[in-house]
Design an enzyme around this catalytic site. Structure first.
Site, PDB file in Angstrom:
ATOM      1  N   ARG A   1       0.866  -1.186   0.000  1.00 47.18           N
ATOM      2  CA  ARG A   1       0.000   0.000   0.000  1.00 47.18           C
ATOM      3  C   ARG A   1       0.894   1.224   0.000  1.00 47.18           C
ATOM      4  O   ARG A   1       1.980   1.223   0.621  1.00 47.18           O
ATOM      5  CB  ARG A   1      -0.904   0.038   1.238  1.00 47.18           C
ATOM      6  CG  ARG A   1      -2.099  -0.912   1.180  1.00 47.18           C
ATOM      7  CD  ARG A   1      -3.172  -0.463   0.186  1.00 47.18           C
ATOM      8  NE  ARG A   1      -4.320  -1.361   0.146  1.00 47.18           N
ATOM      9  CZ  ARG A   1      -4.456  -2.401  -0.688  1.00 47.18           C
ATOM     10  NH1 ARG A   1      -3.505  -2.674  -1.564  1.00 47.18           N
ATOM     11  NH2 ARG A   1      -5.542  -3.135  -0.676  1.00 47.18           N
TER      12      ARG A   1
ATOM     13  N   ASP B   1       3.795  -0.174  -7.272  1.00 45.07           N
ATOM     14  CA  ASP B   1       2.479  -0.443  -7.852  1.00 45.07           C
ATOM     15  C   ASP B   1       1.403   0.341  -7.109  1.00 45.07           C
ATOM     16  O   ASP B   1       0.248   0.349  -7.513  1.00 45.07           O
ATOM     17  CB  ASP B   1       2.173  -1.949  -7.765  1.00 45.07           C
ATOM     18  CG  ASP B   1       0.871  -2.295  -8.472  1.00 45.07           C
ATOM     19  OD1 ASP B   1       0.737  -1.902  -9.667  1.00 45.07           O
ATOM     20  OD2 ASP B   1      -0.021  -2.916  -7.868  1.00 45.07           O
TER      21      ASP B   1
ATOM     22  N   GLU C   1      -2.734   7.778  -4.444  1.00 40.76           N
ATOM     23  CA  GLU C   1      -3.188   7.193  -5.709  1.00 40.76           C
ATOM     24  C   GLU C   1      -4.686   7.365  -5.955  1.00 40.76           C
ATOM     25  O   GLU C   1      -5.136   7.287  -7.106  1.00 40.76           O
ATOM     26  CB  GLU C   1      -2.841   5.695  -5.767  1.00 40.76           C
ATOM     27  CG  GLU C   1      -3.666   4.831  -4.799  1.00 40.76           C
ATOM     28  CD  GLU C   1      -3.338   3.337  -4.908  1.00 40.76           C
ATOM     29  OE1 GLU C   1      -2.157   2.980  -4.858  1.00 40.76           O
ATOM     30  OE2 GLU C   1      -4.296   2.549  -5.031  1.00 40.76           O
TER      31      GLU C   1
ATOM     32  N   HIS D   1      -1.464   0.328  -9.662  1.00 37.70           N
ATOM     33  CA  HIS D   1      -2.183  -0.646  -8.818  1.00 37.70           C
ATOM     34  C   HIS D   1      -2.767  -1.778  -9.672  1.00 37.70           C
ATOM     35  O   HIS D   1      -3.970  -2.055  -9.643  1.00 37.70           O
ATOM     36  CB  HIS D   1      -3.296   0.045  -8.010  1.00 37.70           C
ATOM     37  CG  HIS D   1      -3.598  -0.658  -6.714  1.00 37.70           C
ATOM     38  ND1 HIS D   1      -3.853  -0.004  -5.546  1.00 37.70           N
ATOM     39  CD2 HIS D   1      -3.692  -1.984  -6.421  1.00 37.70           C
ATOM     40  CE1 HIS D   1      -4.084  -0.880  -4.587  1.00 37.70           C
ATOM     41  NE2 HIS D   1      -3.998  -2.095  -5.093  1.00 37.70           N
TER      42      HIS D   1
HETATM   43  P1  NAD Z   1      -1.666 -11.383   4.678  1.00 38.79           P
HETATM   44  O1  NAD Z   1      -2.592 -10.890   5.726  1.00 38.79           O
HETATM   45  O2  NAD Z   1      -1.728 -12.814   4.233  1.00 38.79           O
HETATM   46  O3  NAD Z   1      -0.143 -11.096   5.125  1.00 38.79           O
HETATM   47  C1  NAD Z   1       0.281  -9.922   5.727  1.00 38.79           C
HETATM   48  C2  NAD Z   1       1.488 -10.272   6.582  1.00 38.79           C
HETATM   49  O4  NAD Z   1       2.029  -9.049   7.072  1.00 38.79           O
HETATM   50  C3  NAD Z   1       1.140 -11.147   7.805  1.00 38.79           C
HETATM   51  O5  NAD Z   1       1.991 -12.272   7.863  1.00 38.79           O
HETATM   52  C4  NAD Z   1       1.368 -10.219   8.976  1.00 38.79           C
HETATM   53  O6  NAD Z   1       1.823 -10.894  10.155  1.00 38.79           O
HETATM   54  C5  NAD Z   1       2.433  -9.281   8.412  1.00 38.79           C
HETATM   55  N1  NAD Z   1       2.563  -8.047   9.147  1.00 38.79           N
HETATM   56  C6  NAD Z   1       1.657  -7.417   9.950  1.00 38.79           C
HETATM   57  N2  NAD Z   1       2.210  -6.337  10.503  1.00 38.79           N
HETATM   58  C7  NAD Z   1       3.489  -6.271  10.048  1.00 38.79           C
HETATM   59  C8  NAD Z   1       4.569  -5.388  10.288  1.00 38.79           C
HETATM   60  N3  NAD Z   1       4.445  -4.339  11.125  1.00 38.79           N
HETATM   61  N4  NAD Z   1       5.739  -5.617   9.649  1.00 38.79           N
HETATM   62  C9  NAD Z   1       5.890  -6.680   8.829  1.00 38.79           C
HETATM   63  N5  NAD Z   1       4.903  -7.566   8.584  1.00 38.79           N
HETATM   64  C10 NAD Z   1       3.719  -7.353   9.184  1.00 38.79           C
HETATM   65  O7  NAD Z   1      -1.869 -10.400   3.434  1.00 38.79           O
HETATM   66  P2  NAD Z   1      -1.485 -10.655   1.905  1.00 38.79           P
HETATM   67  O8  NAD Z   1      -2.644 -11.270   1.193  1.00 38.79           O
HETATM   68  O9  NAD Z   1      -0.161 -11.286   1.826  1.00 38.79           O
HETATM   69  O10 NAD Z   1      -1.410  -9.139   1.375  1.00 38.79           O
HETATM   70  C11 NAD Z   1      -0.437  -8.240   1.887  1.00 38.79           C
HETATM   71  C12 NAD Z   1      -0.816  -6.824   1.485  1.00 38.79           C
HETATM   72  O11 NAD Z   1      -0.664  -6.691   0.066  1.00 38.79           O
HETATM   73  C13 NAD Z   1      -2.297  -6.457   1.726  1.00 38.79           C
HETATM   74  O12 NAD Z   1      -2.489  -5.972   3.040  1.00 38.79           O
HETATM   75  C14 NAD Z   1      -2.557  -5.401   0.700  1.00 38.79           C
HETATM   76  O13 NAD Z   1      -2.361  -4.123   1.272  1.00 38.79           O
HETATM   77  C15 NAD Z   1      -1.507  -5.641  -0.381  1.00 38.79           C
HETATM   78  N6  NAD Z   1      -2.099  -6.061  -1.673  1.00 38.79           N
HETATM   79  C16 NAD Z   1      -1.803  -5.344  -2.784  1.00 38.79           C
HETATM   80  C17 NAD Z   1      -2.346  -5.734  -4.015  1.00 38.79           C
HETATM   81  C18 NAD Z   1      -2.021  -4.989  -5.285  1.00 38.79           C
HETATM   82  O14 NAD Z   1      -2.728  -5.174  -6.294  1.00 38.79           O
HETATM   83  N7  NAD Z   1      -0.995  -4.168  -5.324  1.00 38.79           N
HETATM   84  C19 NAD Z   1      -3.216  -6.818  -4.080  1.00 38.79           C
HETATM   85  C20 NAD Z   1      -3.472  -7.538  -2.925  1.00 38.79           C
HETATM   86  C21 NAD Z   1      -2.922  -7.143  -1.696  1.00 38.79           C
END
Ligand code: NAD
Length: 332
Positions: free
Chosen positions: A236, A260, A265, A297
């Site tokens: 994000r 991305d 945005e 994105h």
């Molecule tokens: P997820 O919930 O499976 O994994 C997130 C991980 O981050 C977890 O293991 C959690 O413990 C960890 N985390 C929490 N706080 C943290 C910190 N302070 N430091 C480091 N790690 C920490 O989520 P996911 O499905 O892997 O997605 C991750 C992120 O990717 C989403 O939250 C979303 O913002 C982003 N995303 C972006 C797109 C895109 O199109 N660009 C698409 C999907 C998701």
């Protein structure tokens, strides 16, 4: 159930309409192209569910309006939920559901795409060849094998990304407050955050945006990075303090930047703004660097992901209608 679906593009309508037609009891989907915001919330009149995307405004004011109109469910068609005031939703008795997992591969593979593009200067090479210019000056890359790649956040996407980078022969280090035993068993070393910055050649962000991770990448952390490190953000926009990163690019501390997502945005992405003047000076400055690649994105944007997003979003709505809350991923 009648559902107001905001921020829809032709591809959203196509995938949601197809998935809806396959349901035994299809929902009444009312598509709106506009973002959900205080001005457009009225369009949800008569809808029990409101289906939203990443840049829709779901603050206390909009949620109050939706509640007054009779909305009981926010069905997010995304994984992140940082755009929702969860406390306000809870107070109003509105359930907020998300799509926890649709295709972690889509995002992880896009992060790899940004790495290869930056490292091998593919964005510049593409234009040179079309100009009949086959010179290689300025296109020098590096082998990825044996480089150290840091994964910040090893959830679903971070784990797939770590596997991909290990497959390329990289040494993978990681930080996550909840480390994955599976990744550790595969040879990923979990380090304290302070040890990540001076060690990594490439840093890729895969953690959620929340109060702990806001501006995780700031001037202090950039100063600790290796000279010329590559920073990739498909998480994000708010994970990065963009002016600090611009300073890092100018001082060459950051050697490559692949984005991305961008903190501001919401006013730019998902729209064709080619006939409008760019008003965001910070974003405009980013666009001037040859070692910066930005996509709008689109990391999630694969056929497989859109199919899964549509299926799971509609399943969430059906579960809510049948009061099967335990079957949904509810975030408040
Ligand atoms: P997820 O919930 O499976 O994994 C997130 C991980 O981050 C977890 O293991 C959690 O413990 C960890 N985390 C929490 N706080 C943290 C910190 N302070 N430091 C480091 N790690 C920490 O989520 P996911 O499905 O892997 O997605 C991750 C992120 O990717 C989403 O939250 C979303 O913002 C982003 N995303 C972006 C797109 C895109 O199109 N660009 C698409 C999907 C998701």
């Amino acid at each position: 159930m009648k559902v107001a679906v905001f921020s829809t593009k032709p591809y959203d309508r196509e995938f949601l309409t197809r998935a809806n037609s396959l349901l035994p009891q299809p929902h009444e989907l009312v598509f709106h192209e506009t973002q959900l915001n205080p001005q457009s919330a009225l369009l949800a009149q008569g809808c029990t569910a409101v289906c939203c995307f990443v840049n829709d405004h779901l603050d206390a004011n909009v949620l109050q309006q939706l509640s007054d109109l009779g909305a009981k469910l926010i069905a997010l068609r995304c994984a992140g939920f940082n755009q929702v005031d969860l406390v306000a939703a809870k107070k109003l008795g509105i359930v907020v559901a998300r799509v926890a997992e649709y295709s972690p591969h889509a995002v992880a593979e896009h992060a790899l795409g940004l790495i290869l593009m930056l490292n091998r200067n593919l964005h510049r090479a593409y234009h040179r060849v079309r100009e009949n210019d086959y010179s290689l000056n300025g296109l020098l890359g590096f082998d990825l094998v044996n480089k150290t790649v840091a994964v910040i956040g090893t959830g679903k996407i971070g784990q797939v990304f770590a596997n991909i980078m290990q497959g390329l022969g990289c040494r993978v280090i990681a930080y996550d407050p909840q480390p994955s035993p599976l990744l550790a068993a595969k040879g990923v070393s979990y380090l304290a955050l302070n040890d990540i910055w001076p060690t990594a050649d490439i840093i890729s962000l895969h953690c959620p945006l929340n109060s702990n991770t806001h501006h995780l990448i700031n001037a202090e952390r950039i100063a600790q990075m290796k000279n010329g490190a590559m920073l990739i953000n498909t998480g994000r926009g708010g994970l990065i303090d963009t002016p600090a990163v611009i300073d890092g690019l100018k001082s060459k501390k950051i050697g490559y930047l692949g984005l991305d997502v961008y903190e501001e945005e919401g006013d730019l992405f998902f729209e064709d703004n080619s006939n409008r003047l760019l008003q965001d000076d910070v974003f405009a400055r980013l666009l001037t660097f040859p070692n910066v690649v930005i996509t709008g994105h689109q990391a999630f944007f694969t056929r497989e992901a859109l199919t899964a997003i549509a299926d799971i979003t509609l399943a969430n709505i059906s579960h809510f209608e049948r009061n099967e809350l335990a079957q949904m991923v509810i975030v408040n």
